[in-house]
Design an enzyme around this catalytic site. Structure first.
Site, PDB file in Angstrom:
ATOM      1  N   ASP A 159       0.846  -1.206   0.000  1.00  0.00           N
ATOM      2  CA  ASP A 159       0.000   0.000   0.000  1.00  0.00           C
ATOM      3  C   ASP A 159       0.877   1.250   0.000  1.00  0.00           C
ATOM      4  OD1 ASP A 159      -2.474  -1.632   0.451  1.00  0.00           O
ATOM      5  OD2 ASP A 159      -1.372  -2.137   2.257  1.00  0.00           O
ATOM      6  N   HIS A 187      -4.568  -3.483   6.557  1.00  0.00           N
ATOM      7  CA  HIS A 187      -4.393  -3.758   5.125  1.00  0.00           C
ATOM      8  C   HIS A 187      -5.734  -4.232   4.583  1.00  0.00           C
ATOM      9  CE1 HIS A 187      -3.116  -5.150   1.271  1.00  0.00           C
ATOM     10  NE2 HIS A 187      -3.595  -6.344   1.543  1.00  0.00           N
TER      11      HIS A 187
HETATM   12  P1  NAX Z   1      -1.930 -18.216  -3.939  1.00  0.00           P
HETATM   13  O1  NAX Z   1      -3.291 -18.803  -3.750  1.00  0.00           O
HETATM   14  O2  NAX Z   1      -1.315 -18.143  -5.271  1.00  0.00           O
HETATM   15  O3  NAX Z   1      -0.906 -19.013  -2.999  1.00  0.00           O
HETATM   16  C1  NAX Z   1      -1.187 -19.316  -1.673  1.00  0.00           C
HETATM   17  C2  NAX Z   1      -0.455 -20.600  -1.345  1.00  0.00           C
HETATM   18  O4  NAX Z   1      -0.614 -20.829   0.046  1.00  0.00           O
HETATM   19  C3  NAX Z   1      -0.994 -21.825  -2.081  1.00  0.00           C
HETATM   20  O5  NAX Z   1       0.065 -22.525  -2.705  1.00  0.00           O
HETATM   21  C4  NAX Z   1      -1.622 -22.635  -0.957  1.00  0.00           C
HETATM   22  O6  NAX Z   1      -1.550 -24.033  -1.173  1.00  0.00           O
HETATM   23  C5  NAX Z   1      -0.759 -22.207   0.219  1.00  0.00           C
HETATM   24  N1  NAX Z   1      -1.335 -22.504   1.529  1.00  0.00           N
HETATM   25  C6  NAX Z   1      -2.639 -22.523   1.901  1.00  0.00           C
HETATM   26  N2  NAX Z   1      -2.731 -22.914   3.191  1.00  0.00           N
HETATM   27  C7  NAX Z   1      -1.481 -23.102   3.641  1.00  0.00           C
HETATM   28  C8  NAX Z   1      -0.936 -23.522   4.882  1.00  0.00           C
HETATM   29  N3  NAX Z   1      -1.723 -23.808   5.921  1.00  0.00           N
HETATM   30  N4  NAX Z   1       0.407 -23.631   4.984  1.00  0.00           N
HETATM   31  C9  NAX Z   1       1.204 -23.367   3.934  1.00  0.00           C
HETATM   32  N5  NAX Z   1       0.763 -22.990   2.737  1.00  0.00           N
HETATM   33  C10 NAX Z   1      -0.575 -22.847   2.591  1.00  0.00           C
HETATM   34  O7  NAX Z   1      -2.004 -16.774  -3.224  1.00  0.00           O
HETATM   35  P2  NAX Z   1      -1.028 -15.533  -3.363  1.00  0.00           P
HETATM   36  O8  NAX Z   1      -1.484 -14.689  -4.491  1.00  0.00           O
HETATM   37  O9  NAX Z   1       0.372 -15.999  -3.323  1.00  0.00           O
HETATM   38  O10 NAX Z   1      -1.426 -14.733  -2.037  1.00  0.00           O
HETATM   39  C11 NAX Z   1      -1.099 -15.214  -0.762  1.00  0.00           C
HETATM   40  C12 NAX Z   1      -1.754 -14.367   0.329  1.00  0.00           C
HETATM   41  O11 NAX Z   1      -1.288 -13.020   0.272  1.00  0.00           O
HETATM   42  C13 NAX Z   1      -3.290 -14.280   0.226  1.00  0.00           C
HETATM   43  O12 NAX Z   1      -3.814 -14.437   1.540  1.00  0.00           O
HETATM   44  C14 NAX Z   1      -3.523 -12.854  -0.224  1.00  0.00           C
HETATM   45  O13 NAX Z   1      -4.779 -12.372   0.191  1.00  0.00           O
HETATM   46  C15 NAX Z   1      -2.384 -12.143   0.468  1.00  0.00           C
HETATM   47  N6  NAX Z   1      -2.006 -10.810  -0.032  1.00  0.00           N
HETATM   48  C16 NAX Z   1      -1.615  -9.895   0.873  1.00  0.00           C
HETATM   49  C17 NAX Z   1      -1.179  -8.629   0.521  1.00  0.00           C
HETATM   50  C18 NAX Z   1      -0.717  -7.632   1.528  1.00  0.00           C
HETATM   51  O14 NAX Z   1      -0.419  -6.509   1.114  1.00  0.00           O
HETATM   52  N7  NAX Z   1      -0.628  -7.923   2.834  1.00  0.00           N
HETATM   53  C19 NAX Z   1      -1.187  -8.219  -0.906  1.00  0.00           C
HETATM   54  C20 NAX Z   1      -1.177  -9.346  -1.852  1.00  0.00           C
HETATM   55  C21 NAX Z   1      -2.007 -10.531  -1.463  1.00  0.00           C
HETATM   56  O15 NAX Z   1      -3.329 -10.312  -1.866  1.00  0.00           O
END
Ligand code: NAX
Length: 332
Positions: A159, A187
């Protein structure tokens, strides 16, 4: 050359990790002379995909990477780590309420907090990216009582970077000429992107951004809305959420924690509130901080006007509600 450090990335088979791992592996975050052992955690169904990521890391032929450990076991993932990127979380699916997402995800961060407590170095620096990031970080820290609460933070750097980029475009200057834009609070779309303390370098002299833009009403209207809703705008264009920019921000955030802030500059990160600026204590609230010797300090004494106060209170209220919901989920 320094001894290698162990760094864990969770959600390692996901899209943010795909860009993040490269930055860690080539020395952008921990420095060009710091070898790393990468611990990559994901869930069992993703182990095949993760194997492909491991192959690609090898194929990058990066000399700082001393070992790569892919795993679905938190005991292996968190063993002796000095830095943790908690990216993995359940994505929001269509029809899912914010509440459902919160309850699914805080449980993940409870388990990972317990594992950090048991297996990680006590000095570990933990950055939570997975949403709802602020509240996940709070829960994670509560379940890791042997690690100082100050070692946990959640990411609002994306952000901040978005705010800086918007201001630079409006001012028609390169993005590195703008500094000290602040993100207050959660966030989420209640966050308050605040340009009133930002400065722009004009011929080597720092000029307040509001002055440089002649107090343009854009600063308290469209600028705020654009930054608050930028994530949704990227999803609607790309059909996938921000990943390249999120990974860059995660690297920036950890680099700031590891290597400190530049004098005269601050960074925004969600850290445990101590009541500064009248924000309720014991929530993970994004503040402007400076960092020295891997310890952050909230920047004090910035003047807060009535407009800012009301925005800062709205986002604090949301975090208090999230905390109540999350604690209720964790207690059963
Ligand atoms: P993806 O869905 O591409 O990847 C997430 C990965 O996490 C998947 O491979 C899934 O299998 C894995 N996963 C799920 N449960 C798990 C667990 N218990 N232990 C280990 N791995 C696990 O998502 P991606 O685009 O990489 O985003 C990841 C996270 O970042 C999401 O929650 C998203 O909302 C968050 N974000 C946060 C942002 C921020 O500024 N704080 C911005 C970007 C993003 O949206």
């Amino acid at each position: 050359m320094a001894q290698p450090i162990r760094v864990v990335v969770t959600g390692a088979a996901g899209q943010i990790a795909y860009s993040l791992i490269y930055q860690l592996a080539k020395g952008d975050v921990f420095g060009p002379n710091q070898p790393v052992i990468l611990h990559l955690l994901d869930i069992p169904p993703m182990m095949g995909v993760l194997e492909g990521v491991v192959m690609e890391i090898a194929d990058c032929a990066l000399p700082l990477v001393r070992e790569v450990i892919p795993t679905a076991d938190v005991a292996v993932a968190f063993k002796d780590v000095e830095a943790a990127f908690l990216v993995g979380a359940m994505p929001r699916r269509e029809g899912m309420e914010r509440k459902d997402l919160l309850s699914a995800n805080v449980k993940i961060f409870k388990v990972q907090g317990e594992a950090l407590d048991k297996y990680a170095k006590k000095s570990v620096l933990v950055l939570v990216v997975g949403n709802p990031a602020n509240t996940n970080a709070l829960i994670c820290s509560k379940y890791a009582p042997s690690i100082p609460r100050e070692n946990f933070s959640a990411m609002t750097r994306l952000d901040q970077n978005r705010a800086q980029a918007q201001l630079a475009a409006r001012l028609k200057v390169p993005v590195d000429k703008v500094k000290n834009a602040i993100i207050w609070g959660n966030h989420s779309n209640t966050q308050f992107p605040d340009a009133s303390h930002a400065v722009v370098d004009v011929n080597g002299k720092d000029v307040p951004v509001p002055q440089a833009l002649n107090n343009d009403p854009w600063l308290t209207n469209d600028f705020v809305k654009t930054v608050q809703t930028r994530g949704a705008a990227v999803i609607s264009a790309r059909k996938m959420s921000s990943a390249l920019s999120a990974a860059k921000a995660a690297g920036d955030h950890m680099k700031t924690l590891w290597q400190g802030t530049t004098p005269g500059q601050f960074a925004s990160m969600a850290v445990i509130s101590d009541g500064s600026y009248g924000v309720p204590a014991d929530i993970m609230y994004s503040f402007p901080v400076t960092v020295k010797d891997k310890k952050w300090t909230i920047v004090q004494g910035l003047p807060i006007n009535e407009f800012a106060r009301s925005k800062m209170d709205v986002t604090a209220k949301e975090l208090l509600e999230e905390r109540e919901e999350a604690l209720a989920v964790c207690s059963h």
